[in-house]
Design an enzyme around this catalytic site. Sequence first.
Site, mmCIF file in Angstrom:
data_model
loop_
_atom_site.group_PDB
_atom_site.id
_atom_site.type_symbol
_atom_site.label_atom_id
_atom_site.label_comp_id
_atom_site.label_asym_id
_atom_site.label_seq_id
_atom_site.Cartn_x
_atom_site.Cartn_y
_atom_site.Cartn_z
ATOM 1 N N THR A 123 0.723 -1.396 -0.107
ATOM 2 C CA THR A 123 0.052 -0.120 -0.033
ATOM 3 C C THR A 123 0.731 1.269 0.036
ATOM 4 O OG1 THR A 123 -0.043 -0.070 2.391
ATOM 5 C CG2 THR A 123 -1.814 -1.241 1.196
ATOM 6 N N TYR B 177 1.541 2.159 -7.269
ATOM 7 C CA TYR B 177 0.507 1.444 -6.347
ATOM 8 C C TYR B 177 -1.002 1.825 -7.051
ATOM 9 C CZ TYR B 177 -2.861 1.774 -2.735
ATOM 10 O OH TYR B 177 -3.897 1.759 -1.942
ATOM 11 N N ASN C 165 -8.232 8.594 2.367
ATOM 12 C CA ASN C 165 -6.983 8.340 3.349
ATOM 13 C C ASN C 165 -7.698 7.828 4.784
ATOM 14 O OD1 ASN C 165 -5.584 10.181 1.523
ATOM 15 N ND2 ASN C 165 -3.829 9.863 3.058
HETATM 16 N N1 NAD Z 1 -5.488 2.538 4.575
HETATM 17 C C1 NAD Z 1 -5.772 3.374 3.863
HETATM 18 O O1 NAD Z 1 -5.768 4.590 3.857
HETATM 19 C C2 NAD Z 1 -6.208 2.874 2.299
HETATM 20 C C3 NAD Z 1 -6.629 4.030 1.286
HETATM 21 C C4 NAD Z 1 -7.020 3.339 0.244
HETATM 22 C C5 NAD Z 1 -7.147 1.937 -0.155
HETATM 23 N N2 NAD Z 1 -6.859 1.109 0.735
HETATM 24 C C6 NAD Z 1 -6.858 -0.437 0.425
HETATM 25 O O2 NAD Z 1 -7.340 -1.304 1.441
HETATM 26 C C7 NAD Z 1 -6.862 -2.167 1.569
HETATM 27 C C8 NAD Z 1 -6.206 -2.572 3.120
HETATM 28 O O3 NAD Z 1 -5.498 -1.509 3.486
HETATM 29 P P1 NAD Z 1 -4.960 -1.459 5.072
HETATM 30 O O4 NAD Z 1 -4.775 -0.193 5.216
HETATM 31 O O5 NAD Z 1 -5.370 -2.295 6.068
HETATM 32 O O6 NAD Z 1 -3.279 -1.943 4.677
HETATM 33 P P2 NAD Z 1 -2.369 -2.846 5.787
HETATM 34 O O7 NAD Z 1 -1.032 -2.859 4.841
HETATM 35 O O8 NAD Z 1 -2.593 -2.745 7.100
HETATM 36 O O9 NAD Z 1 -3.201 -4.225 5.433
HETATM 37 C C9 NAD Z 1 -2.903 -4.941 4.273
HETATM 38 C C10 NAD Z 1 -2.866 -6.572 4.727
HETATM 39 O O10 NAD Z 1 -2.669 -7.506 3.505
HETATM 40 C C11 NAD Z 1 -1.661 -8.231 3.630
HETATM 41 N N3 NAD Z 1 -0.734 -8.487 2.510
HETATM 42 C C12 NAD Z 1 -0.169 -7.868 1.882
HETATM 43 N N4 NAD Z 1 0.102 -8.082 0.836
HETATM 44 C C13 NAD Z 1 -0.426 -9.398 0.712
HETATM 45 C C14 NAD Z 1 -0.566 -10.336 -0.341
HETATM 46 N N5 NAD Z 1 0.354 -10.649 -1.505
HETATM 47 N N6 NAD Z 1 -1.086 -11.679 0.029
HETATM 48 C C15 NAD Z 1 -1.844 -11.660 1.074
HETATM 49 N N7 NAD Z 1 -2.011 -10.760 2.312
HETATM 50 C C16 NAD Z 1 -1.096 -9.625 1.702
HETATM 51 C C17 NAD Z 1 -0.507 -7.693 4.757
HETATM 52 O O11 NAD Z 1 0.211 -8.642 5.716
HETATM 53 C C18 NAD Z 1 -1.592 -6.861 5.769
HETATM 54 O O12 NAD Z 1 -1.912 -7.684 6.736
HETATM 55 C C19 NAD Z 1 -5.479 -2.051 0.664
HETATM 56 O O13 NAD Z 1 -5.961 -3.132 -0.399
HETATM 57 C C20 NAD Z 1 -5.582 -0.815 0.378
HETATM 58 O O14 NAD Z 1 -4.759 -0.727 -1.174
HETATM 59 C C21 NAD Z 1 -6.297 1.553 2.144
#
Ligand code: NAD
Length: 370
Positions: free
Chosen positions: A81, A185, A214
Amino acid sequence: MKILITGGLGFIGQHLIGKLRDTGHHELIVVDNLSEQVHSSKTIDPGTADISLIVAGVEDYLAYEHVLDGLDVVIHLAAQTGTGQSMCRTSDYVESNVQGTAQLFDALARKHKNLESLHVVLASSRAIYGEGQYETSMGSPVTPRPRSRTQLEAGQYEITEAEGSSLTRALPTIESASLDPGSLYAASKLMQEYQLRYFCEMTGAEHSIFRLQNVYGPGQALDNPYTGVLGVFFNRARAGQELYLFEQGGATRDFVYVSDVVNTLARNLGSPTNQPVNVGTGCPISIGRVAKMIRDGVGGNAPIIPSNRYRIGDIRHAYADVSKLNQLVDTQQFIDFETGVADYITWAGNQEPAADGSERAYAEYLRFFQ
Ligand SMILES: NC(=O)c1ccc[n+]([C@@H]2O[C@H](COP(=O)([O-])OP(=O)(O)OC[C@H]3O[C@@H](n4cnc5c(N)ncnc54)[C@H](O)[C@@H]3O)[C@@H](O)[C@H]2O)c1
């Protein structure tokens, strides 16, 4: 419902699991590779003991294909991310975010016997729009080109029209705005949207795409310097170190509290949108203001330094048009930023101090781009 959550042990995933526990008798299966960058100093919350956890990457379909038949919902959260990091580690991001999604969908197509009953939910990102929409001095909306490296080097951070005249203001981004991802990304998140759409067109599965702004709140990894500006500011404020504001702190973002995000996801499980929906508050907040709120909330007098640091791939202003979202939930009820930040600071203050890695992350970025 039988629900698979990929990336379910991450920041949003753990909140979502808590919410789904509270709201129904669901069978929850999680596939998560426990990426070290996210989980380095954390043990898994004992509250996750009643889920079936498969520790694997989504790209490693052999590890989880046996659980796919009979699923009602797949919530696809697994992804790497970091916007800036994605520009230096492109193959890792493509492998996790694009190839991982492809393997997940191919495995579903092979193993799930009734795909027309399946609902796939994707956590997409606001990043896919790039700069989004602006208003010209004549009052018409326009989608500007991203800022060039030359502009950024010269400290010209605000968005201008092609001939250099300034635009009056950033408009809230609507779902039909042009898509122009400014980082690897962001491009990988847009690719996930296409992958999902084609999968559903071919198989009859239904889908929901949530373009998250965000997201912030308790549980966001404090020791992952590649994502989550609140964590970076918190760690540095707590240690009395300078808080560096990229682009002089004038960039704005739409910060949405994690419980509002997971409530939205959870409410929608039985009613696929079959179209993208922005998830945000509709209120832009400057990064400079975020730094001040965190520093003042933590206490102490860590200096806030407006700097000319920048990262290629970052956008200047971003906030959501939430009209579509308001047809699903009432965003007026969303937690306001002051309250959310106060909760975040209380939570973060109860965690073990995390070493700040943001300077290392920035040095890594500079090494790559110079
Ligand atoms: N947090 C934000 O601000 C935000 C904003 C827009 C979109 N998103 C999307 O929301 C989703 C979750 O985000 P988050 O903030 O919880 O992120 P995070 O990094 O806290 O969680 C991601 C999880 O996915 C796991 N992971 C990473 N790559 C992996 C893979 N190849 N296979 C299996 N597991 C994998 C990690 O271990 C982690 O537990 C993501 O897809 C991200 O793109 C988040």
